[in-house]
Write an enzyme that holds these catalytic residues in place. Structure first.
Site, mmCIF file in Angstrom:
data_model
loop_
_atom_site.group_PDB
_atom_site.id
_atom_site.type_symbol
_atom_site.label_atom_id
_atom_site.label_comp_id
_atom_site.label_asym_id
_atom_site.label_seq_id
_atom_site.Cartn_x
_atom_site.Cartn_y
_atom_site.Cartn_z
ATOM 1 N N HIS A 135 0.830 -1.202 0.000
ATOM 2 C CA HIS A 135 0.000 0.000 0.000
ATOM 3 C C HIS A 135 0.869 1.258 0.000
ATOM 4 O O HIS A 135 1.898 1.306 0.661
ATOM 5 C CB HIS A 135 -0.860 0.064 1.271
ATOM 6 C CG HIS A 135 -2.057 -0.815 1.267
ATOM 7 N ND1 HIS A 135 -1.995 -2.148 1.580
ATOM 8 C CD2 HIS A 135 -3.367 -0.538 1.015
ATOM 9 C CE1 HIS A 135 -3.218 -2.664 1.529
ATOM 10 N NE2 HIS A 135 -4.063 -1.712 1.181
ATOM 11 N N ASN A 166 7.856 -3.993 3.652
ATOM 12 C CA ASN A 166 6.419 -3.781 3.825
ATOM 13 C C ASN A 166 5.974 -4.069 5.254
ATOM 14 O O ASN A 166 5.181 -3.315 5.835
ATOM 15 C CB ASN A 166 5.664 -4.677 2.842
ATOM 16 C CG ASN A 166 4.170 -4.431 2.843
ATOM 17 O OD1 ASN A 166 3.702 -3.336 3.147
ATOM 18 N ND2 ASN A 166 3.402 -5.446 2.505
#
Length: 297
Positions: A135, A166
């Protein structure tokens, strides 16, 4: 005969034109057409409309010489690059109210974004690639709305990201941003991929570009606006948060993005040129570093 010859020549020209149209049924969108789609790059109009300043403040200036289609979502804006199949940047205003909520990521699934032209990133491009669907505007910043949460999982808000980054240092920064947003009564955030010397690696059938690194730029638009910037290499490893610090004007040079153009020019210059020591002091980064170091032990 002379009249018939003219008629034949005209007919041949018409056939040639129709043939050219058939070869190029969908001409590429021009910059002017793209601007009409995005519709919010008129900075002077935004400055005149005080009520719109908050939303407009999120937006970087229009990029030059770069594929850019800007889409408005519930929780963020995204500048999408159709050649790289990833964003140029994602921008949003993280308020204190938006740091919490009841709409969690449980049950959410990543989804292809049909608002951008094909070829585009698909789920299949990521399968077996060795990269996470990372994201840019995080799920944790969109718990305030079910629609915002759902839209955060569109692949136009995603880049191929090393799993260790991440789930590790990048996630720590996202958590820290929510802390800062509550403490500073809101933050303007712009984040995106960094490509040094162009795209070197892609994944999947649709050739989704793999970034060399990721940037994040924050603005606290308080009585004394202050900025902070970070660049995180897209690879495994753990470092103290302060080691990723970069002046915002340096990130502008690297990415070609003009952040926060609605700021007064002199205020923008001073805020974006803040050095390492001032960023550490203004944002109390040392305290954040201490917290994350103790948590990782």
């Amino acid at each position: 005969m002379r009249g018939a010859g003219k008629y034949i020549v005209a007919l041949l020209c018409l056939v040639a034109v129709l043939g050219a149209c058939r070869k190029n049924p969908e001409p590429q969108q021009t910059a002017a057409e793209e601007e009409s789609v995005t519709g919010f790059y008129d900075l002077e109009a935004a400055k005149a409309a005080t009520a719109d300043r908050g939303r407009a403040m999120e937006m970087p200036a229009r990029m030059k010489g770069v594929s850019e289609l800007v889409l408005k979502r519930s929780g963020y804006y995204v500048s999408y690059n159709k050649h790289r199949r990833v964003p140029n940047w994602v921008a949003w205003h993280l308020t204190a109210d938006h740091t919490t909520g009841d709409h969690y990521r449980d049950g959410q699934e990543f989804a292809e974004d049909h608002d951008v032209p094909a070829p585009r990133a698909t789920l299949a491009d990521y399968y077996g690639s060795g990269y996470d669907r990372g994201h840019l505007c995080p799920s944790g910043d969109n718990k305030w709305s079910s629609r915002a949460q759902r839209q955060s999982f569109l692949l136009t808000n995603v880049c191929p990201q090393a799993h260790d980054l991440n789930k590790g240092d990048w996630n720590d920064l996202e958590i820290q941003c929510r802390y800062w947003a509550k403490r500073m009564d809101g933050l303007y955030i712009v984040t995106g991929p960094v490509f040094y010397d162009g795209v070197k690696k892609t994944i999947g059938k649709n050739k989704v570009a793999v970034p060399d690194a990721f940037f994040k730029v924050l603005l606290s638009d308080s009585a004394r606006p202050k900025c902070i910037g970070f660049i995180y290499p897209n690879r495994r490893g753990h470092k103290d948060m302060n080691e990723y610090l970069r002046p915002v004007d340096e990130i502008e040079r690297i990415t070609g993005i003009d952040f926060f153009p609605l700021l007064d020019d002199e205020v923008e210059r001073v805020a974006e040129a803040a050095g390492y020591d001032r960023m550490m002091r203004d944002w109390n980064v040392a305290k954040a570093v201490s917290y994350y170091n103790s948590r990782s032990k």
